[in-house]
Design a protein around this motif. Structure first.
Motif, PDB file in Angstrom:
ATOM      1  N   THR A   1       0.838  -1.196   0.000  1.00  0.00           N
ATOM      2  CA  THR A   1       0.000   0.000   0.000  1.00  0.00           C
ATOM      3  C   THR A   1       0.870   1.242   0.000  1.00  0.00           C
ATOM      4  O   THR A   1       1.756   1.381   0.837  1.00  0.00           O
ATOM      5  N   ASP A   2       0.627   2.095  -0.943  1.00  0.00           N
ATOM      6  CA  ASP A   2       1.323   3.373  -0.980  1.00  0.00           C
ATOM      7  C   ASP A   2       0.405   4.456  -0.450  1.00  0.00           C
ATOM      8  O   ASP A   2      -0.720   4.624  -0.918  1.00  0.00           O
ATOM      9  N   LEU A   3       0.888   5.199   0.527  1.00  0.00           N
ATOM     10  CA  LEU A   3       0.186   6.378   0.992  1.00  0.00           C
ATOM     11  C   LEU A   3       0.884   7.614   0.450  1.00  0.00           C
ATOM     12  O   LEU A   3       2.096   7.611   0.250  1.00  0.00           O
ATOM     13  N   TYR A   4       0.130   8.663   0.236  1.00  0.00           N
ATOM     14  CA  TYR A   4       0.764   9.940  -0.064  1.00  0.00           C
ATOM     15  C   TYR A   4       0.258  10.968   0.930  1.00  0.00           C
ATOM     16  O   TYR A   4      -0.790  10.802   1.561  1.00  0.00           O
ATOM     17  N   ALA A   5       1.016  12.010   1.090  1.00  0.00           N
ATOM     18  CA  ALA A   5       0.602  13.115   1.949  1.00  0.00           C
ATOM     19  C   ALA A   5       1.131  14.414   1.365  1.00  0.00           C
ATOM     20  O   ALA A   5       2.261  14.467   0.877  1.00  0.00           O
ATOM     21  N   LEU A   6       0.295  15.447   1.391  1.00  0.00           N
ATOM     22  CA  LEU A   6       0.709  16.795   1.040  1.00  0.00           C
ATOM     23  C   LEU A   6       0.958  17.529   2.351  1.00  0.00           C
ATOM     24  O   LEU A   6       0.031  17.693   3.141  1.00  0.00           O
ATOM     25  N   ILE A   7       2.188  17.929   2.582  1.00  0.00           N
ATOM     26  CA  ILE A   7       2.540  18.512   3.872  1.00  0.00           C
ATOM     27  C   ILE A   7       3.172  19.889   3.704  1.00  0.00           C
ATOM     28  O   ILE A   7       3.784  20.191   2.681  1.00  0.00           O
ATOM     29  N   GLY A   8       2.977  20.715   4.696  1.00  0.00           N
ATOM     30  CA  GLY A   8       3.591  22.033   4.718  1.00  0.00           C
ATOM     31  C   GLY A   8       3.929  22.389   6.151  1.00  0.00           C
ATOM     32  O   GLY A   8       3.698  21.603   7.081  1.00  0.00           O
ATOM     33  N   PHE A   9       4.498  23.571   6.331  1.00  0.00           N
ATOM     34  CA  PHE A   9       4.906  23.998   7.657  1.00  0.00           C
ATOM     35  C   PHE A   9       4.441  25.424   7.907  1.00  0.00           C
ATOM     36  O   PHE A   9       4.528  26.282   7.033  1.00  0.00           O
ATOM     37  N   ASP A  10       3.936  25.651   9.112  1.00  0.00           N
ATOM     38  CA  ASP A  10       3.470  26.980   9.508  1.00  0.00           C
ATOM     39  C   ASP A  10       4.287  27.419  10.710  1.00  0.00           C
ATOM     40  O   ASP A  10       3.959  27.119  11.847  1.00  0.00           O
ATOM     41  N   ASN A  11       5.372  28.118  10.434  1.00  0.00           N
ATOM     42  CA  ASN A  11       6.261  28.534  11.515  1.00  0.00           C
ATOM     43  C   ASN A  11       5.731  29.740  12.272  1.00  0.00           C
ATOM     44  O   ASN A  11       6.243  30.090  13.328  1.00  0.00           O
ATOM     45  N   ALA A  12       4.710  30.409  11.710  1.00  0.00           N
ATOM     46  CA  ALA A  12       4.209  31.623  12.350  1.00  0.00           C
ATOM     47  C   ALA A  12       3.061  31.340  13.314  1.00  0.00           C
ATOM     48  O   ALA A  12       2.574  32.242  13.983  1.00  0.00           O
ATOM     49  N   SER A  13       2.600  30.082  13.382  1.00  0.00           N
ATOM     50  CA  SER A  13       1.417  29.773  14.173  1.00  0.00           C
ATOM     51  C   SER A  13       1.669  29.826  15.676  1.00  0.00           C
ATOM     52  O   SER A  13       0.758  30.041  16.445  1.00  0.00           O
ATOM     53  N   SER A  14       2.903  29.600  16.098  1.00  0.00           N
ATOM     54  CA  SER A  14       3.207  29.592  17.526  1.00  0.00           C
ATOM     55  C   SER A  14       4.714  29.694  17.693  1.00  0.00           C
ATOM     56  O   SER A  14       5.447  29.956  16.739  1.00  0.00           O
TER      57      SER A  14
END
Length: 296
Positions: A204-217
């Motif tokens: 099974t292959d999973l994919y994920a679209l990920i990002g980073f929010d450094n300004a949130s906290s």
């Protein structure tokens, strides 16, 4: 239309980067899908009508996504945007679209759009967990702590995974190659990426679209915008693999298929997301549509 003036209005209202605007206007923008109200020869308000394919019970339809509805501050509360939205609805009906959909930029705008016939049709399940909470859930539920193969995906390889993923067989928005290209390009520009994860011995292959929010906290937050993980077990494997391979303090999952009564239940926050204005009398259960990713 004067693209430079449209960009200036957009930037004034939303503050998006020049890079984002350049990519949007080169990849997505079409004059026939743009409505503008000018005052004294300059754009005072504008909106963009973006067609999306939606699958309903195995049949393809088109809906109209209203995006970047912008009005200059000095012209607000004068009915200008209301007129543009009504005009967009007329165009959508003439083109045979099944509905208009939009995502308010802030909580205060939900009431405004509801006055124009929109109703909340899709709620987003938001999961928020610290990395230590992911570890504790893994231990509590006896998740297999194997290290799975993870790799970054380019646009072409992501599109192939997307096409064969579970999303392609469900009722909801189907992203075109063009829109996926745009989305990933913007995601990568903001420091995010698309990754694939091979689940050992499950083929099974999973994919994920990920990002980073450094300004949130004070701490680094990872955001999972979408994944094809289809249950709590696969979601846990995904979260563990991300925790092992990326530095973050807190994770926010927006595109996870989670079971309300399952292992993540008390960590899920249900928030209003997309508003729908139907154009036809089709009996559609809009709250069962997957409308979780349109534009970034």
């Amino acid at each position: 239309m004067n693209i430079a003036e449209l960009k200036a209005l957009w930037k004034e209202v939303f503050g998006d980067s020049d890079e984002y605007l350049d990519i949007f206007f080169s990849r997505v923008y079409k004059e026939k899908n743009t409505l503008v109200r000018c005052i004294d020869g300059k754009p005072a308000a504008a909106l963009y009508m973006i067609p999306y394919e939606i699958c309903i019970n195995g049949k393809k339809h088109i809906l109209q996504y209203l995006y970047a509805l912008a009005t200059k501050a000095e012209y607000r509360r004068k009915g200008i945007m209301t007129e543009l939205i009504h005009q967009a609805h007329k165009i959508g009906k003439k083109r045979g679209y099944v509905s208009s959909v939009l995502i308010p930029a802030c909580q205060e705008l939900y009431a405004f759009y509801q006055q124009l016939g929109y109703n909340i049709a899709y709620y987003q399940n938001k999961l928020v967990l610290s990395k230590s909470e992911i570890e504790r859930l893994c231990w509590k539920h006896g998740a297999d702590r194997k290290r799975f193969e993870i790799k970054a995906l380019n646009i072409d390889s992501f599109q192939k995974m997307y096409e064969k993923s579970i999303w392609s067989g469900k009722n909801g928005i189907r992203q075109s190659g063009l829109m996926n290209n745009f989305y990933l390009e913007m995601l990568q520009q903001d420091g995010g990426t698309a990754v694939s994860i091979l689940l050992d011995n499950k083929n099974t292959d999973l994919y994920a679209l990920i990002g980073f929010d450094n300004a949130s906290s004070r701490h680094n937050r990872m955001i999972v915008y979408e994944t094809n993980a289809k249950n709590d077990d696969e979601s846990m494997m995904l979260l563990l693999t991300l925790a092992d391979n990326f530095e973050f303090w807190e994770l926010e999952g927006l595109g996870l298929e989670l079971e309300p009564a399952g292992m993540f239940g008390k960590h899920i926050h249900r928030i209003p997301y997309a508003l729908i204005h139907p154009f036809s009398d089709m009996d559609i259960q809009w709250n069962r549509m997957d409308i979780h990713r349109l534009l970034i």
